[in-house]
Design an enzyme around this catalytic site. Structure first.
Site, PDB file in Angstrom:
ATOM      1  N   SER A 109       0.833  -1.212   0.000  1.00 47.93           N
ATOM      2  CA  SER A 109       0.000   0.000   0.000  1.00 47.93           C
ATOM      3  C   SER A 109       0.864   1.258   0.000  1.00 47.93           C
ATOM      4  O   SER A 109       2.044   1.212   0.364  1.00 47.93           O
ATOM      5  CB  SER A 109      -0.869  -0.050   1.270  1.00 47.93           C
ATOM      6  OG  SER A 109      -1.640   1.115   1.408  1.00 47.93           O
ATOM      7  N   ASP A 135       4.193  -7.682   3.948  1.00 43.84           N
ATOM      8  CA  ASP A 135       3.036  -6.921   4.449  1.00 43.84           C
ATOM      9  C   ASP A 135       2.045  -7.858   5.104  1.00 43.84           C
ATOM     10  O   ASP A 135       2.047  -9.076   4.845  1.00 43.84           O
ATOM     11  CB  ASP A 135       2.361  -6.142   3.294  1.00 43.84           C
ATOM     12  CG  ASP A 135       1.635  -4.894   3.778  1.00 43.84           C
ATOM     13  OD1 ASP A 135       0.661  -5.034   4.542  1.00 43.84           O
ATOM     14  OD2 ASP A 135       2.042  -3.777   3.419  1.00 43.84           O
ATOM     15  N   CYS A 174       8.785   0.511   4.985  1.00 43.73           N
ATOM     16  CA  CYS A 174       7.613   1.405   4.955  1.00 43.73           C
ATOM     17  C   CYS A 174       6.488   0.917   5.869  1.00 43.73           C
ATOM     18  O   CYS A 174       5.516   1.650   6.065  1.00 43.73           O
ATOM     19  CB  CYS A 174       7.067   1.526   3.542  1.00 43.73           C
ATOM     20  SG  CYS A 174       8.091   2.514   2.450  1.00 43.73           S
ATOM     21  N   TYR A 207       3.406   7.838  18.263  1.00 40.65           N
ATOM     22  CA  TYR A 207       3.847   7.896  16.867  1.00 40.65           C
ATOM     23  C   TYR A 207       5.158   8.681  16.746  1.00 40.65           C
ATOM     24  O   TYR A 207       6.120   8.234  16.113  1.00 40.65           O
ATOM     25  CB  TYR A 207       2.743   8.527  16.022  1.00 40.65           C
ATOM     26  CG  TYR A 207       2.991   8.492  14.546  1.00 40.65           C
ATOM     27  CD1 TYR A 207       2.983   7.290  13.840  1.00 40.65           C
ATOM     28  CD2 TYR A 207       3.232   9.663  13.817  1.00 40.65           C
ATOM     29  CE1 TYR A 207       3.206   7.249  12.474  1.00 40.65           C
ATOM     30  CE2 TYR A 207       3.450   9.636  12.453  1.00 40.65           C
ATOM     31  CZ  TYR A 207       3.438   8.425  11.785  1.00 40.65           C
ATOM     32  OH  TYR A 207       3.672   8.393  10.422  1.00 40.65           O
ATOM     33  N   PHE A 242       1.193  12.766   2.929  1.00 41.74           N
ATOM     34  CA  PHE A 242       1.123  12.107   1.628  1.00 41.74           C
ATOM     35  C   PHE A 242      -0.258  11.514   1.380  1.00 41.74           C
ATOM     36  O   PHE A 242      -0.936  11.062   2.314  1.00 41.74           O
ATOM     37  CB  PHE A 242       2.204  11.018   1.527  1.00 41.74           C
ATOM     38  CG  PHE A 242       3.528  11.572   1.082  1.00 41.74           C
ATOM     39  CD1 PHE A 242       4.257  12.409   1.916  1.00 41.74           C
ATOM     40  CD2 PHE A 242       4.034  11.293  -0.177  1.00 41.74           C
ATOM     41  CE1 PHE A 242       5.459  12.964   1.503  1.00 41.74           C
ATOM     42  CE2 PHE A 242       5.235  11.840  -0.606  1.00 41.74           C
ATOM     43  CZ  PHE A 242       5.951  12.672   0.237  1.00 41.74           C
ATOM     44  N   THR A 299      -2.097   8.764   0.678  1.00 40.03           N
ATOM     45  CA  THR A 299      -2.039   7.299   0.677  1.00 40.03           C
ATOM     46  C   THR A 299      -3.306   6.775   1.354  1.00 40.03           C
ATOM     47  O   THR A 299      -4.071   7.547   1.946  1.00 40.03           O
ATOM     48  CB  THR A 299      -0.822   6.779   1.472  1.00 40.03           C
ATOM     49  OG1 THR A 299      -1.073   7.036   2.868  1.00 40.03           O
ATOM     50  CG2 THR A 299       0.467   7.436   1.050  1.00 40.03           C
TER      51      THR A 299
HETATM   52  N1  LIG Z   1       0.975   8.969   4.362  1.00 41.45           N
HETATM   53  C1  LIG Z   1       1.567   9.895   5.080  1.00 41.45           C
HETATM   54  O1  LIG Z   1       1.167  11.058   5.063  1.00 41.45           O
HETATM   55  C2  LIG Z   1       2.764   9.567   5.934  1.00 41.45           C
HETATM   56  C3  LIG Z   1       3.432  10.632   6.554  1.00 41.45           C
HETATM   57  C4  LIG Z   1       4.540  10.378   7.341  1.00 41.45           C
HETATM   58  C5  LIG Z   1       4.972   9.083   7.512  1.00 41.45           C
HETATM   59  N2  LIG Z   1       4.309   8.061   6.910  1.00 41.45           N
HETATM   60  C6  LIG Z   1       4.824   6.709   7.140  1.00 41.45           C
HETATM   61  O2  LIG Z   1       5.037   6.075   5.907  1.00 41.45           O
HETATM   62  C7  LIG Z   1       4.884   4.675   6.050  1.00 41.45           C
HETATM   63  C8  LIG Z   1       3.932   4.167   4.993  1.00 41.45           C
HETATM   64  O3  LIG Z   1       2.688   4.777   5.215  1.00 41.45           O
HETATM   65  P1  LIG Z   1       1.550   4.864   4.098  1.00 41.45           P
HETATM   66  O4  LIG Z   1       1.019   6.249   4.137  1.00 41.45           O
HETATM   67  O5  LIG Z   1       2.042   4.294   2.828  1.00 41.45           O
HETATM   68  O6  LIG Z   1       0.443   3.952   4.798  1.00 41.45           O
HETATM   69  P2  LIG Z   1      -0.333   2.658   4.289  1.00 41.45           P
HETATM   70  O7  LIG Z   1      -1.277   2.322   5.383  1.00 41.45           O
HETATM   71  O8  LIG Z   1      -0.839   2.884   2.910  1.00 41.45           O
HETATM   72  O9  LIG Z   1       0.835   1.558   4.227  1.00 41.45           O
HETATM   73  C9  LIG Z   1       1.407   0.994   5.367  1.00 41.45           C
HETATM   74  C10 LIG Z   1       1.511  -0.499   5.147  1.00 41.45           C
HETATM   75  O10 LIG Z   1       2.168  -1.071   6.294  1.00 41.45           O
HETATM   76  C11 LIG Z   1       1.556  -2.317   6.540  1.00 41.45           C
HETATM   77  N3  LIG Z   1       1.768  -2.721   7.931  1.00 41.45           N
HETATM   78  C12 LIG Z   1       1.256  -2.154   9.048  1.00 41.45           C
HETATM   79  N4  LIG Z   1       1.619  -2.846  10.132  1.00 41.45           N
HETATM   80  C13 LIG Z   1       2.385  -3.894   9.703  1.00 41.45           C
HETATM   81  C14 LIG Z   1       3.048  -4.963  10.346  1.00 41.45           C
HETATM   82  N5  LIG Z   1       2.975  -5.130  11.666  1.00 41.45           N
HETATM   83  N6  LIG Z   1       3.732  -5.842   9.584  1.00 41.45           N
HETATM   84  C15 LIG Z   1       3.785  -5.682   8.239  1.00 41.45           C
HETATM   85  N7  LIG Z   1       3.177  -4.699   7.561  1.00 41.45           N
HETATM   86  C16 LIG Z   1       2.483  -3.804   8.292  1.00 41.45           C
HETATM   87  C17 LIG Z   1       0.074  -2.076   6.245  1.00 41.45           C
HETATM   88  O11 LIG Z   1      -0.605  -3.296   6.037  1.00 41.45           O
HETATM   89  C18 LIG Z   1       0.132  -1.188   5.011  1.00 41.45           C
HETATM   90  O12 LIG Z   1       0.067  -1.945   3.821  1.00 41.45           O
HETATM   91  C19 LIG Z   1       4.413   4.448   7.490  1.00 41.45           C
HETATM   92  O13 LIG Z   1       5.528   4.107   8.278  1.00 41.45           O
HETATM   93  C20 LIG Z   1       3.869   5.814   7.898  1.00 41.45           C
HETATM   94  O14 LIG Z   1       3.973   6.008   9.286  1.00 41.45           O
HETATM   95  C21 LIG Z   1       3.211   8.273   6.128  1.00 41.45           C
END
Ligand SMILES: NC(=O)c1ccc[n+]([C@@H]2O[C@H](COP(=O)([O-])OP(=O)(O)OC[C@H]3O[C@@H](n4cnc5c(N)ncnc54)[C@H](O)[C@@H]3O)[C@@H](O)[C@H]2O)c1
Length: 260
Positions: free
Chosen positions: A16, A37, A85, A166, A199, A201
């Site tokens: 994702s 994942d 990620c 977080y 982002f 997402t």
């Molecule tokens: N989207 C944003 O605005 C944003 C901003 C800052 C940081 N982030 C960070 O970026 C990373 C990716 O986020 P995203 O926005 O793509 O979110 P997302 O929810 O689309 O993707 C995160 C993925 O991590 C997987 N995941 C969660 N827990 C897990 C586990 N225990 N084992 C394996 N997989 C696991 C989920 O199933 C998901 O597919 C995360 O670490 C998030 O904290 C995102």
């Protein structure tokens, strides 16, 4: 590092959002990508699309991560690239008074620990096990054995109300980047971390459009949410640029988060 079909990569959270975009960008360079994942259906779909392999992995479990690396390496050989990620979050005040009845509560410790286990310990678990595998690789011409990219957040530096867990987890990822890079420097493995802003997402998919619009408007420039491909672009830059090491980089359109 030269990215082509002689290189294998593991992307955690690759089913994702930012991870899926990075898996696609790596595959577009010919890299053999394994996705770790929890989300089986989505992960298998991305893997099928990019000709990679999906491994159902929970980054909080040693056994699960070991089984994931075994499956990925059996399919593609030892990975030279790891992108972390996988992540999650929650929003709870450290201590607060309920509006309804004035009752007092605090952040439940199991909820705090849950975020730390996934975002911080899970990231370190994958780094340690991947780096141990990378040590068995012959270095490329420039002495390089591997490249690792982690995902923190701007919340590591300007966490908002409710983000104690977080922010602590992401601050931990930022804090460990340099010492891990130093641990691995003698083996030709580089380690860098991206601090994304806001982002677009699935993490934000649940938010109503007015909330997304307000978030976009709060970005200095450009006034929009970040695109997952932009995260992937920086991740690939960190991997491909041999001099990029031990660095934490914000990717956020200049935003500094307000308290709420
Ligand atoms: N989207 C944003 O605005 C944003 C901003 C800052 C940081 N982030 C960070 O970026 C990373 C990716 O986020 P995203 O926005 O793509 O979110 P997302 O929810 O689309 O993707 C995160 C993925 O991590 C997987 N995941 C969660 N827990 C897990 C586990 N225990 N084992 C394996 N997989 C696991 C989920 O199933 C998901 O597919 C995360 O670490 C998030 O904290 C995102």
């Amino acid at each position: 590092m030269k990215l082509d079909n002689s290189v294998a990569a593991v992307v955690t959270g690759g089913a994702s959002g930012l991870g899926a975009a990075t898996a696609r960008a790596l595959a577009a360079k010919g890299v053999k990508v394994a996705i770790f994942d929890l989300q089986k259906e989505k992960g298998e779909a991305v893997a099928a699309e990019i000709g990679g392999v999906f491994c159902e992995v929970n980054v909080t479990s040693d056994e699960s991560v070991d089984a994931g690396f075994a499956k990925a390496r059996a399919a593609h050989g030892q990975e030279r690239v790891l992108v972390n990620c996988a992540g999650t979050g929650n929003a709870v005040k450290t201590a607060s008074r309920a509006k309804e009845d004035g009752s007092i509560r605090h952040f439940p410790l199991e909820a705090f620990n849950w975020v730390i286990q996934i975002n911080l310990v899970g990231t370190f678990r994958c780094i340690a096990k991947s780096a141990a595998g990378m040590l068995t690789l012959d270095p490329q011409e420039d002495g390089e054995r591997g490249a690792i990219v982690n995902t923190a957040s701007v919340a590591a530096e300007d966490g908002q109300i409710g983000q104690a867990a977080y922010s602590a987890s992401k601050g931990g990822v930022v804090g460990m980047t340099l010492p891990i890079a130093r641990d691995l420097m003698g083996e030709g493995i580089r380690v860098n971390t991206i601090l994304p802003g806001i982002f677009d997402t699935p993490l934000l998919a649940a938010a109503p459009q007015p909330v997304k619009d307000a978030l976009a408007a709060s970005v200095p420039f450009p006034k929009r949410l970040g695109r997952p491909e932009e995260y992937a672009g920086l991740a690939l830059c960190m991997i491909e640029t041999g001099y990029f090491n031990g660095e934490d980089v914000r990717l956020d359109g200049g935003i500094r988060m307000a308290p709420r």
